[in-house]
Design an enzyme around this catalytic site. Structure first.
Site, PDB file in Angstrom:
ATOM      1  N   GLU A 182      31.507 -55.615  24.989  1.00 55.35           N
ATOM      2  CA  GLU A 182      31.944 -56.083  23.669  1.00 55.35           C
ATOM      3  C   GLU A 182      31.943 -54.898  22.708  1.00 55.35           C
ATOM      4  O   GLU A 182      30.935 -54.192  22.591  1.00 55.35           O
ATOM      5  CB  GLU A 182      30.989 -57.144  23.122  1.00 55.35           C
ATOM      6  CG  GLU A 182      31.067 -58.479  23.805  1.00 55.35           C
ATOM      7  CD  GLU A 182      30.107 -59.484  23.169  1.00 55.35           C
ATOM      8  OE1 GLU A 182      29.678 -59.272  22.016  1.00 55.35           O
ATOM      9  OE2 GLU A 182      29.785 -60.475  23.823  1.00 55.35           O
ATOM     10  N   GLU A 189      25.330 -61.244  11.689  1.00 52.76           N
ATOM     11  CA  GLU A 189      24.523 -60.128  12.185  1.00 52.76           C
ATOM     12  C   GLU A 189      23.221 -59.950  11.414  1.00 52.76           C
ATOM     13  O   GLU A 189      23.172 -60.125  10.202  1.00 52.76           O
ATOM     14  CB  GLU A 189      25.322 -58.807  12.110  1.00 52.76           C
ATOM     15  CG  GLU A 189      26.718 -58.861  12.678  1.00 52.76           C
ATOM     16  CD  GLU A 189      26.810 -59.244  14.152  1.00 52.76           C
ATOM     17  OE1 GLU A 189      25.776 -59.388  14.802  1.00 52.76           O
ATOM     18  OE2 GLU A 189      27.931 -59.432  14.633  1.00 52.76           O
TER      19      GLU A 189
END
Length: 259
Positions: free
Chosen positions: A44, A55
């Site tokens: 990824e 995040e």
């Protein structure tokens, strides 16, 4: 069977994440092929964004470092094209929907496919809004990966029925980041997905140790690790290749010994 599903054929997959352009794109271009060589089954690549809502601080800081180094989406496309000459490992972009809209949905998908990207993961795109991106993904041969959260329950089956490639099972509520313990009943989540569609399930968010990776791979088809790798990149900078590859070899060995 598409290229992404083949990643899981007859084995447990190890899927690492890095932020493109952290510490700079020349390091990213060396790191991706080295990670593939070390045993990564699918990689990824995060497109840095100034407001990455899913995040935790580790990846947020990586995004800021990358943006400060002058990374742009166009430069990432060019980098991936160069990476593709060195490795055939499947690659997925992890991005937020805003950068895709800003670039233009169809143009973004075309460029992603042209440079050699195989799949797209968009954590802030609700499954119900997939039509915003799915037609363009299909047009350009990209697999759109959906996420299932611990709260998804019955919805997991609906998502699974529409999924291709694999289903990204989010192991913990909240943002990404290393966790000392993962308390979610992953087996229950994976079973719910498989009821809807017998499709590979990879578990991510919070996994950092070989023990966690082994445990998660006992009840799933693959393990996704981001923050622990991004921490190594932050610590070693341009010298991160060997520490990251050593970590990948260790994690890969752990999942291969899972029952």
């Amino acid at each position: 069977m598409n290229k992404i599903q083949k990643v899981f054929e007859n084995k447990k997959a190890f899927i690492p994440f890095i932020t493109a352009g952290d510490p700079d794109l020349s390091v990213t271009e060396k790191l991706v092929p080295a990670m593939a060589e070390a045993g990564a089954d699918l990689i990824e690549i995060g497109i840095p964004f100034s407001d990455p809502v899913a995040e935790g601080p580790v990846i947020q800081e990586a995004d800021l470092r990358s943006l400060a180094a002058g990374t742009t989406t166009d430069k990432i496309f060019d980098s991936v094209k160069r990476i593709r000459k060195k490795t055939q490992v499947p690659l997925a972009f992890m991005t937020y929907i805003n950068p895709v809209y800003a670039y233009g949905v169809d143009t973004f998908m075309k460029r992603a496919a042209d440079c050699g990207i195989d799949a797209l993961i968009v954590p802030d795109m609700p499954f119900e809004e997939r039509q915003e991106l799915l037609p363009a993904c299909r047009r350009h041969g990209l697999v759109l990966i959906y996420l299932v959260a611990p709260t998804s329950r019955e919805r997991a089956q609906v998502i699974a029925r529409e999924s291709q490639g694999f289903v990204y099972c989010v192991s913990s509520l909240g943002v990404t980041g290393v966790r000392s313990q993962i308390t979610t009943n992953i087996k229950e989540m994976v079973d719910a997905v498989k009821k809807g569609n017998d499709i590979p399930c990879a578990v991510g968010f919070g996994i950092s140790t070989p023990e966690q990776a082994r445990t998660m791979s006992q009840v799933s088809d693959g393990v996704i690790v981001g923050s622990a790798i991004v921490e190594l990149v932050a610590r070693y900078g341009a010298g991160c290749l060997e520490p990251v590859c050593s970590y990948i070899r260790e994690m890969k060995a752990a999942i291969e010994t899972a029952d």
